[in-house]
Design a protein around this motif. Sequence first.
Motif, PDB file in Angstrom:
ATOM      1  N   ARG A   1       0.834  -1.212   0.000  1.00 29.61           N
ATOM      2  CA  ARG A   1       0.000   0.000   0.000  1.00 29.61           C
ATOM      3  C   ARG A   1       0.865   1.257   0.000  1.00 29.61           C
ATOM      4  O   ARG A   1       0.594   2.219  -0.719  1.00 29.61           O
TER       5      ARG A   1
ATOM      6  N   ARG B   1       2.533   1.677  -3.374  1.00 28.33           N
ATOM      7  CA  ARG B   1       1.560   2.045  -4.414  1.00 28.33           C
ATOM      8  C   ARG B   1       1.301   3.541  -4.398  1.00 28.33           C
ATOM      9  O   ARG B   1       1.076   4.154  -5.434  1.00 28.33           O
TER      10      ARG B   1
ATOM     11  N   ARG C   1      -1.071   5.738  -6.811  1.00 27.07           N
ATOM     12  CA  ARG C   1      -1.508   4.922  -7.950  1.00 27.07           C
ATOM     13  C   ARG C   1      -2.720   4.099  -7.535  1.00 27.07           C
ATOM     14  O   ARG C   1      -2.819   3.630  -6.401  1.00 27.07           O
TER      15      ARG C   1
ATOM     16  N   VAL D   1      -1.998  -0.635 -10.652  1.00 32.86           N
ATOM     17  CA  VAL D   1      -0.869  -1.467 -10.201  1.00 32.86           C
ATOM     18  C   VAL D   1      -1.126  -2.934 -10.518  1.00 32.86           C
ATOM     19  O   VAL D   1      -0.234  -3.640 -10.997  1.00 32.86           O
TER      20      VAL D   1
ATOM     21  N   GLU E   1      -3.152  -6.735   0.068  1.00 29.96           N
ATOM     22  CA  GLU E   1      -2.981  -5.489   0.815  1.00 29.96           C
ATOM     23  C   GLU E   1      -3.733  -5.484   2.142  1.00 29.96           C
ATOM     24  O   GLU E   1      -3.295  -4.860   3.094  1.00 29.96           O
TER      25      GLU E   1
ATOM     26  N   LEU F   1       5.874  -2.078  -8.838  1.00 28.10           N
ATOM     27  CA  LEU F   1       6.000  -1.000  -7.858  1.00 28.10           C
ATOM     28  C   LEU F   1       7.435  -0.489  -7.718  1.00 28.10           C
ATOM     29  O   LEU F   1       7.694   0.404  -6.911  1.00 28.10           O
TER      30      LEU F   1
END
Length: 92
Positions: free
Chosen positions: A22, A25, A28, A33, A48, A67
């Motif tokens: 998380r 990310r 995004r 993703v 997540e 990522l």
Amino acid sequence: MVRVPLSPQERLRGERFGLLLRQARGQRSMVEVAAAAGVSAETLRKIETGRAPTPAFFTVAALARALHVSLDDLAATCAEAAEGGDEQAMSA
């Protein structure tokens, strides 16, 4: 095939992994993703949120690549949190 229940340490490691994803990310979207990694948004959501604490290696590798996160860094951070039972690491 019967699955062996996960230990508290394994659950903690999965939660830490989800938190790291998380954070990586950032702004995004989950859909963006997931598409970049070639996994479903639902798979990413489960990872997540800790509902899938032991994702497959190639799923982890694809997410790390999407990522721009090192697999070594992910593994080290998750293992440290789980081994030490470090509650503070979860809030980092």
